[in-house]
Structure formats: C-alpha cells, structure tokens
Design a protein around this motif. Structure first.
Motif, mmCIF file in Angstrom:
data_model
loop_
_atom_site.group_PDB
_atom_site.id
_atom_site.type_symbol
_atom_site.label_atom_id
_atom_site.label_comp_id
_atom_site.label_asym_id
_atom_site.label_seq_id
_atom_site.Cartn_x
_atom_site.Cartn_y
_atom_site.Cartn_z
ATOM 1 N N GLY A 1 -1.037 0.825 5.811
ATOM 2 C CA GLY A 1 0.372 0.496 5.635
ATOM 3 C C GLY A 1 0.802 0.423 3.948
ATOM 4 O O GLY A 1 1.851 0.215 3.609
ATOM 5 N N ASN A 2 -0.189 0.376 3.124
ATOM 6 C CA ASN A 2 0.106 0.319 1.744
ATOM 7 C C ASN A 2 -0.391 1.780 1.024
ATOM 8 O O ASN A 2 -0.404 1.577 -0.230
ATOM 9 N N GLU A 3 -0.475 2.621 1.466
ATOM 10 C CA GLU A 3 -0.654 4.110 1.100
ATOM 11 C C GLU A 3 0.377 4.348 0.229
ATOM 12 O O GLU A 3 1.434 3.968 0.516
ATOM 13 N N VAL A 4 -0.139 5.102 -0.873
ATOM 14 C CA VAL A 4 0.922 5.852 -1.650
ATOM 15 C C VAL A 4 0.719 7.319 -1.717
ATOM 16 O O VAL A 4 -0.579 8.014 -1.865
ATOM 17 N N PHE A 5 1.565 7.830 -1.325
ATOM 18 C CA PHE A 5 1.524 9.487 -1.334
ATOM 19 C C PHE A 5 2.383 10.161 -2.695
ATOM 20 O O PHE A 5 3.327 9.846 -2.916
ATOM 21 N N ILE B 1 7.184 13.719 -6.486
ATOM 22 C CA ILE B 1 7.763 12.503 -5.736
ATOM 23 C C ILE B 1 6.717 11.803 -5.042
ATOM 24 O O ILE B 1 5.511 12.160 -4.420
ATOM 25 N N ARG B 2 6.974 10.331 -5.369
ATOM 26 C CA ARG B 2 5.760 9.410 -4.920
ATOM 27 C C ARG B 2 6.487 8.706 -4.064
ATOM 28 O O ARG B 2 7.633 8.121 -4.136
ATOM 29 N N TYR B 3 5.663 8.661 -2.816
ATOM 30 C CA TYR B 3 6.349 7.664 -1.583
ATOM 31 C C TYR B 3 5.387 6.529 -1.327
ATOM 32 O O TYR B 3 4.177 6.736 -0.945
ATOM 33 N N ASP B 4 5.683 5.450 -1.700
ATOM 34 C CA ASP B 4 5.082 4.186 -1.471
ATOM 35 C C ASP B 4 5.528 3.634 0.054
ATOM 36 O O ASP B 4 6.675 3.127 0.031
#
Length: 164
Positions: free
Chosen positions: A73-77, A103-106
């Motif tokens: 649930g705290n992954e960063v893409f 693009i960073r998806y938090d």
C-alpha cells in the motif's frame, strides 16, 4: 500572486470532477515485455512496452521501477519514457491526459509527480511546467518551473455555449 496561481491551477480540474468508482481503489495490472524482481530487496523493474492499469487510469512507459520497501500500500511506481503517457477518465467521462519524461505514482498519497517537460490536459485546457504534482483523490494540482523552463504555462480554453 501565489493565490492567483493556485486558483488558476485548481480551476483546471473542477471540484465536481471525480474519478468514478475511485480508480485508486481498483487493482493494479502491469504488463511489459520484460520483468526482473528482487524479492529480498522489494524492487521490481519492468522494461519495454510497459503499461499500468488501475480502473480507467493508464500509464504507458518504457521502464517501470516499483519500490515496495515501505510495505504493501506504500509502493512507489517510477516510470520513465520518451515520453511517459498518462490518461484517466473522470466522472462524466471527462478525459485527463498527461505526459512527461518521468511520472512517479505514490500509492500512499495517491499522487502523480510528472517531471521533465510535464504537461497535463483536461477539456482543452492545459498546464505545462518542469514539475506537476497531481493528487488523484482530491483532483488538486500544483506546478513548478525549473531551471530549463523558467515559467509555468496555463492555457484555459473557453467553454463553447450555444446561443439560445
């Protein structure tokens, strides 16, 4: 002056536009040509023809690195490409599109951070900046200029209304 910039940027994404059946509550599906995962280090790297889907949210990139060291649930893409492309449908099938070098998806904050020739568009209006932060849940954006791009540019397209 900062209040005016904030108003203009938030006006781009109207307050009554929300992702239907919130996309951020949907499962995430990733496809690519290649994948390498280190279970011990909680890092996955996907390369070539990477596509991330979560509800109507789609991100297409050349490379994706998922950092899961902070737990589920705290992954960063972190996606990179030439450019990375993002699209999503808001309530009423209103499309939002964006592109950037990265693009960073938090997942925890439900925030996209677009950097490197970032551009976000909705309903003919757009924001261009070095860095754009876009909260998927609240539909709020902020934009920053950078060394190469001296100014943030916002273009509003007037709504066409038919004459009675």
């Amino acid at each position: 002056m900062n209040r005016i910039k904030f108003f203009l940027l938030t006006a781009l994404l109207s307050a009554n536009s929300y992702a239907s059946n919130p996309d951020y509550s949907q499962p995430i599906a990733i496809t690519s040509d290649n994948n390498e995962t280190s279970i011990k280090e909680n890092i996955s790297v996907y390369t070539q023809n990477v596509e991330i889907r979560q509800g109507s949210l789609t991100i297409k990139a050349d490379r994706l690195e998922i950092n899961a060291t902070a737990g589920k649930g705290n992954e960063v893409f972190i996606t990179t490409g030439n450019p990375v492309r993002y699209s999503q449908l808001l309530d009423g099938d209103i499309p939002v599109t964006a592109n950037a070098a990265e693009i960073r998806y938090d997942l925890a904050s439900r925030t996209l951070t677009l950097s490197g020739n970032a551009q976000l568009s909705q309903s003919g209006s757009q924001v261009q900046a070095a860095v754009i932060r876009y909260n998927l849940e609240s539909q709020q954006i902020s934009a920053e200029s950078g060394e190469q791009q001296k100014r943030v540019t916002t273009i509003f397209t007037p709504e066409n209304k038919e004459n009675p």
